[in-house]
Design a protein around this motif. Structure first.
Motif, PDB file in Angstrom:
ATOM      1  N   PHE A 153       0.839  -1.206   0.000  1.00 62.39           N
ATOM      2  CA  PHE A 153       0.000   0.000   0.000  1.00 62.39           C
ATOM      3  C   PHE A 153       0.872   1.253   0.000  1.00 62.39           C
ATOM      4  O   PHE A 153       0.618   2.216  -0.733  1.00 62.39           O
ATOM      5  N   ASP A 154       1.918   1.257   0.816  1.00 62.72           N
ATOM      6  CA  ASP A 154       2.824   2.408   0.878  1.00 62.72           C
ATOM      7  C   ASP A 154       3.599   2.577  -0.424  1.00 62.72           C
ATOM      8  O   ASP A 154       3.962   3.696  -0.791  1.00 62.72           O
ATOM      9  N   PHE A 155       3.833   1.472  -1.122  1.00 62.95           N
ATOM     10  CA  PHE A 155       4.570   1.533  -2.386  1.00 62.95           C
ATOM     11  C   PHE A 155       3.869   2.460  -3.365  1.00 62.95           C
ATOM     12  O   PHE A 155       4.513   3.273  -4.034  1.00 62.95           O
ATOM     13  N   ILE A 156       2.545   2.354  -3.472  1.00 65.36           N
ATOM     14  CA  ILE A 156       1.807   3.204  -4.406  1.00 65.36           C
ATOM     15  C   ILE A 156       1.412   4.525  -3.764  1.00 65.36           C
ATOM     16  O   ILE A 156       1.551   5.589  -4.359  1.00 65.36           O
ATOM     17  N   SER A 157       0.923   4.477  -2.519  1.00 63.88           N
ATOM     18  CA  SER A 157       0.387   5.688  -1.894  1.00 63.88           C
ATOM     19  C   SER A 157       1.486   6.592  -1.342  1.00 63.88           C
ATOM     20  O   SER A 157       1.377   7.816  -1.416  1.00 63.88           O
TER      21      SER A 157
ATOM     22  N   GLN B 276      12.073  -2.434  -2.746  1.00 63.35           N
ATOM     23  CA  GLN B 276      13.146  -1.464  -2.512  1.00 63.35           C
ATOM     24  C   GLN B 276      13.970  -1.248  -3.764  1.00 63.35           C
ATOM     25  O   GLN B 276      14.359  -0.130  -4.087  1.00 63.35           O
ATOM     26  N   ARG B 277      14.226  -2.362  -4.473  1.00 60.61           N
ATOM     27  CA  ARG B 277      15.021  -2.244  -5.691  1.00 60.61           C
ATOM     28  C   ARG B 277      14.315  -1.386  -6.738  1.00 60.61           C
ATOM     29  O   ARG B 277      14.932  -0.578  -7.429  1.00 60.61           O
ATOM     30  N   VAL B 278      12.988  -1.554  -6.826  1.00 58.48           N
ATOM     31  CA  VAL B 278      12.212  -0.743  -7.767  1.00 58.48           C
ATOM     32  C   VAL B 278      12.255   0.726  -7.363  1.00 58.48           C
ATOM     33  O   VAL B 278      12.439   1.612  -8.205  1.00 58.48           O
TER      34      VAL B 278
ATOM     35  N   PRO C  96      15.542   3.919 -11.720  1.00 59.80           N
ATOM     36  CA  PRO C  96      15.010   5.104 -12.417  1.00 59.80           C
ATOM     37  C   PRO C  96      13.485   5.156 -12.400  1.00 59.80           C
ATOM     38  O   PRO C  96      12.903   6.241 -12.304  1.00 59.80           O
ATOM     39  N   PHE C  97      12.839   3.994 -12.488  1.00 59.61           N
ATOM     40  CA  PHE C  97      11.377   3.944 -12.411  1.00 59.61           C
ATOM     41  C   PHE C  97      10.903   4.518 -11.075  1.00 59.61           C
ATOM     42  O   PHE C  97       9.951   5.314 -11.017  1.00 59.61           O
ATOM     43  N   GLY C  98      11.558   4.128  -9.995  1.00 62.36           N
ATOM     44  CA  GLY C  98      11.176   4.628  -8.679  1.00 62.36           C
ATOM     45  C   GLY C  98      11.406   6.117  -8.531  1.00 62.36           C
ATOM     46  O   GLY C  98      10.626   6.811  -7.855  1.00 62.36           O
ATOM     47  N   ARG C  99      12.452   6.631  -9.171  1.00 60.73           N
ATOM     48  CA  ARG C  99      12.715   8.065  -9.109  1.00 60.73           C
ATOM     49  C   ARG C  99      11.591   8.850  -9.772  1.00 60.73           C
ATOM     50  O   ARG C  99      11.228   9.946  -9.329  1.00 60.73           O
ATOM     51  N   VAL C 100      11.033   8.289 -10.833  1.00 59.62           N
ATOM     52  CA  VAL C 100       9.901   8.954 -11.493  1.00 59.62           C
ATOM     53  C   VAL C 100       8.674   8.914 -10.582  1.00 59.62           C
ATOM     54  O   VAL C 100       7.906   9.878 -10.508  1.00 59.62           O
ATOM     55  N   MET C 101       8.485   7.795  -9.866  1.00 62.31           N
ATOM     56  CA  MET C 101       7.380   7.713  -8.912  1.00 62.31           C
ATOM     57  C   MET C 101       7.472   8.841  -7.881  1.00 62.31           C
ATOM     58  O   MET C 101       6.472   9.504  -7.568  1.00 62.31           O
ATOM     59  N   ILE C 102       8.670   9.057  -7.356  1.00 64.72           N
ATOM     60  CA  ILE C 102       8.865  10.112  -6.369  1.00 64.72           C
ATOM     61  C   ILE C 102       8.650  11.481  -6.992  1.00 64.72           C
ATOM     62  O   ILE C 102       8.073  12.389  -6.367  1.00 64.72           O
ATOM     63  N   ALA C 103       9.079  11.636  -8.252  1.00 63.31           N
ATOM     64  CA  ALA C 103       8.856  12.901  -8.951  1.00 63.31           C
ATOM     65  C   ALA C 103       7.364  13.182  -9.110  1.00 63.31           C
ATOM     66  O   ALA C 103       6.917  14.326  -8.994  1.00 63.31           O
TER      67      ALA C 103
ATOM     68  N   LEU D  49       0.366   3.656 -13.602  1.00 65.89           N
ATOM     69  CA  LEU D  49      -0.277   2.369 -13.873  1.00 65.89           C
ATOM     70  C   LEU D  49       0.681   1.218 -13.568  1.00 65.89           C
ATOM     71  O   LEU D  49       0.292   0.201 -12.990  1.00 65.89           O
ATOM     72  N   GLY D  50       1.950   1.390 -13.948  1.00 67.91           N
ATOM     73  CA  GLY D  50       2.943   0.358 -13.659  1.00 67.91           C
ATOM     74  C   GLY D  50       3.178   0.189 -12.167  1.00 67.91           C
ATOM     75  O   GLY D  50       3.273  -0.934 -11.658  1.00 67.91           O
ATOM     76  N   ALA D  51       3.257   1.296 -11.443  1.00 64.93           N
ATOM     77  CA  ALA D  51       3.441   1.231  -9.994  1.00 64.93           C
ATOM     78  C   ALA D  51       2.245   0.580  -9.323  1.00 64.93           C
ATOM     79  O   ALA D  51       2.394  -0.201  -8.370  1.00 64.93           O
ATOM     80  N   PHE D  52       1.052   0.868  -9.816  1.00 65.50           N
ATOM     81  CA  PHE D  52      -0.167   0.284  -9.276  1.00 65.50           C
ATOM     82  C   PHE D  52      -0.170  -1.222  -9.484  1.00 65.50           C
ATOM     83  O   PHE D  52      -0.566  -1.991  -8.592  1.00 65.50           O
ATOM     84  N   ALA D  53       0.269  -1.660 -10.650  1.00 67.01           N
ATOM     85  CA  ALA D  53       0.316  -3.100 -10.949  1.00 67.01           C
ATOM     86  C   ALA D  53       1.337  -3.808 -10.056  1.00 67.01           C
ATOM     87  O   ALA D  53       1.067  -4.895  -9.531  1.00 67.01           O
ATOM     88  N   ILE D  54       2.502  -3.217  -9.876  1.00 66.75           N
ATOM     89  CA  ILE D  54       3.521  -3.810  -9.002  1.00 66.75           C
ATOM     90  C   ILE D  54       3.004  -3.899  -7.569  1.00 66.75           C
ATOM     91  O   ILE D  54       3.147  -4.924  -6.892  1.00 66.75           O
ATOM     92  N   SER D  55       2.381  -2.818  -7.119  1.00 64.22           N
ATOM     93  CA  SER D  55       1.824  -2.800  -5.775  1.00 64.22           C
ATOM     94  C   SER D  55       0.746  -3.867  -5.605  1.00 64.22           C
ATOM     95  O   SER D  55       0.691  -4.560  -4.588  1.00 64.22           O
ATOM     96  N   GLY D  56      -0.119  -4.013  -6.618  1.00 60.63           N
ATOM     97  CA  GLY D  56      -1.162  -5.024  -6.567  1.00 60.63           C
ATOM     98  C   GLY D  56      -0.602  -6.437  -6.498  1.00 60.63           C
ATOM     99  O   GLY D  56      -1.141  -7.303  -5.804  1.00 60.63           O
ATOM    100  N   PHE D  57       0.493  -6.683  -7.206  1.00 62.44           N
ATOM    101  CA  PHE D  57       1.124  -8.008  -7.186  1.00 62.44           C
ATOM    102  C   PHE D  57       1.548  -8.384  -5.770  1.00 62.44           C
ATOM    103  O   PHE D  57       1.235  -9.477  -5.283  1.00 62.44           O
TER     104      PHE D  57
END
Length: 387
Positions: free
Chosen positions: A37-41, A199-201, A205-212, A232-240
Motif C-alpha cells: 500500500f505504501d509503495f503506491i500511496s 526497494q530495488r524498484v 530510475p522507475f522509482g525516481r519517477v514515482m517520487i517525482a 499504472l505500472g506502480a499500481f500493478a507492481i503494488s497489486g502483485f
C-alpha cells in the motif's frame, strides 16, 4: 528464545509486553500488504482506498486452487506457484482498475478506488462458486489436509509447511520449533524477498519517477515523462505484492472471508500502519503494523494472549481486586472499566497523537533525526568517526 523468556523470572512481564508468535506471523503477512500500500500511496501520492481488492484476490486464489476450483490448476499445485498466480491475477485487476482510476487525482482517485473495492466486496459475498456460504468465505477443503509449503517447489528437503496446526516442526540446536514458529520464519523469508524487490524498484530510475510524481507531477509531465503509464505500472507492481500478502494470509489461516480480505477497512488498517510507521518509507509500514498489534495485544482481554489486564489481575490478587475504592466500585471493577475491551479506543487515541505530533511516523522521524536512511547514515557516521 521467546519460550526461554517465558520460563525466566521475568516470564510474566515478557508475556505482558511481547506479542505472541502467532501475532507476529500476522504482522509479517499483513505488514507486507501495508508495504505494498505504501509503495503506491507513499511514493506517488495517490491514496488507493481499494487496495484490499488485491489482498483478497491473492487469498481467494490460493484457496480456490487448493480446492481445485481454478481452471487448469489442480489441488496439487505448489503453494509458491499459487502465490505467483494470485499476484498475476491482481496485476490484471490493477491495470483494469488503474486505467479508469488514474484519469482522476486527489480525493477523486481515492473515492473511485474505494468504489471498486465495494463492488468486488459485494460481488464475492454473493458468489456461490467460491464457497457454500460465500458470506463466510472459502476454506481449504479436507482433501487438502496437509499444510502449504514454502520453499522450492518439488523438493521436499528445501520446503517447509506453514500453518498453526498443519505446519512442520523442526528440531534446531537442541530445541524444537513449533509449526507456528516455522511459519514465522518461512513467511518472513517471503516477506523479506518481496520487500527487497520493492526497494530495488524504488531505487531504480522507475522509482525516481514515482517520487517525482509525488513531489510535482506537472513538472514530471513537463520534462517528458508519461506519468499515466508510470502510475499504472506502480499500481500493478503494488497489486502483485498485495496479492502475495493475501496468499500468505490464506496459506497460514487456511480460510478467508470477504470481511478480512476484500472489505475496505482492511485497507484502512494498512493506512493506519503506514501513517504510524511513516509514509514513503516502505519498512515503516511493517513497523507501524507491529506497533499497532503490540498495543492491541498489550491491552487485550484475558484469553487473547498476554496483556496488561491479565497481568494486573495475577499481580494484584483477588483480595486487592475486591477492595472497595468509592461507593461500590472495586479496584478490579475500575481496572475492567478502563481496560477490558477498550483496545481499539486506545489505539485510536495513539493514532490521533501520531497524526498531531509525529506526522512523519516512527521510521520517518528517526530518519529525519539521523539525516537519512540507516544504510546511508550509519556508514557515513562510522567512516566519519574513523577519519
Amino acid at each position: 528464545m521467546y519460550h526461554t523468556l517465558l520460563n525466566s523470572p521475568v516470564g510474566a512481564e515478557t508475556q505482558m509486553l511481547l506479542p505472541t508468535v502467532e501475532t507476529m506471523v500476522g504482522v509479517l503477512y499483513f505488514g507486507l500488504f501495508a508495504i505494498s500500500f505504501d509503495f503506491i500511496s507513499g511514493y506517488t501520492g495517490y491514496l488507493s482506498f481499494g487496495h484490499a481488492v488485491f489482498y483478497g484476490t491473492g487469498a481467494y486464489t490460493v484457496i480456490l486452487i487448493a480446492n481445485g476450483k481454478l481452471p487448469l490448476l489442480g489441488p496439487g499445485t505448489p503453494f509458491m506457484l499459487s502465490l505467483l498466480v494470485g499476484g498475476l491475477l491482481a496485476v490484471v485487476l490493477a491495470v483494469l482498475v488503474g486505467l479508469v482510476s488514474f484519469r482522476l487525482s486527489g480525493v477523486y482517485f481515492a473515492m473511485i478506488t474505494l468504489g471498486f473495492a465495494q463492488v468486488f466486496y459485494v460481488f464475492v459475498r454473493g458468489w456461490d462458486y467460491v464457497a457454500t456460504n460465500p458470506r463466510d468465505g472459502p476454506a481449504v477443503g479436507p482433501s487438502h489436509a496437509e499444510g502449504f509449503q514454502i520453499g522450492i517447489p518439488g523438493i521436499d528437503q528445501l520446503s517447509l509447511s506453514i500453518g498453526v496446526l498443519t505446519g512442520d516442526e523442526v528440531a534446531l540446536l537442541g530445541s524444537t520449533l513449533s509449526g507456528t514458529e516455522v511459519s514465522y520464519y518461512m513467511i518472513g523469508l517471503v516477506v523479506l524477498a518481496c520487500y527487497f524487490a520493492m526497494q530495488r524498484v524504488i531505487h531504480s530510475p522507475f522509482g525516481r519517477v514515482m517520487i517525482a510524481i509525488r513531489e510535482n507531477e506537472e513538472r514530471a509531465v513537463a520534462i517528458g515523462y508519461n506519468t499515466y503509464l508510470y502510475k499504472l505500472g506502480a499500481f500493478a507492481i503494488s497489486g502483485f505484492f498485495a496479492a502475495v500478502a493475501g496468499g500468505l494470509f490464506a496459506g497460514f489461516k487456511r480460510s478467508a472471508s470477504p470481511e478480512n480480505s476484500f472489505y475496505f477497512l482492511v485497507t484502512g488498517d494498512a493506512l493506519l500502519a503506514s501513517i504510524i510507521g511513516g509514509f514513503g518509507t516502505l519498512a515503516g509500514s511493517l513497523y507501524g503494523h507491529l506497533f499497532d498489534e503490540t498495543v492491541r495485544e498489550f491491552l487485550s482481554k484475558a484469553g487473547q494472549g498476554g496483556g496488561l489486564l491479565p497481568y494486573l489481575r495475577a499481580l494484584l490478587g483477588q483480595e486487592t481486586l475486591d477492595a472497595t475504592l468509592v461507593g461500590e466500585t472495586t479496584i478490579g471493577g475500575l481496572i475492567d472499566l478502563l481496560l477490558n475491551g477498550h483496545a481499539s479506543l486506545y489505539v485510536g487515541l495513539v493514532f490521533v497523537l501520531f497524526v498531531l505530533y509525529v506526522p512523519d511516523g516512527l521510521l520517518g522521524t528517526l530518519r529525519a533525526r539521523i539525516g537519512g536512511t540507516f544504510a546511508e547514515a550509519l556508514p557515513a557516521k562510522l567512516w566519519g568517526d574513523s577519519e
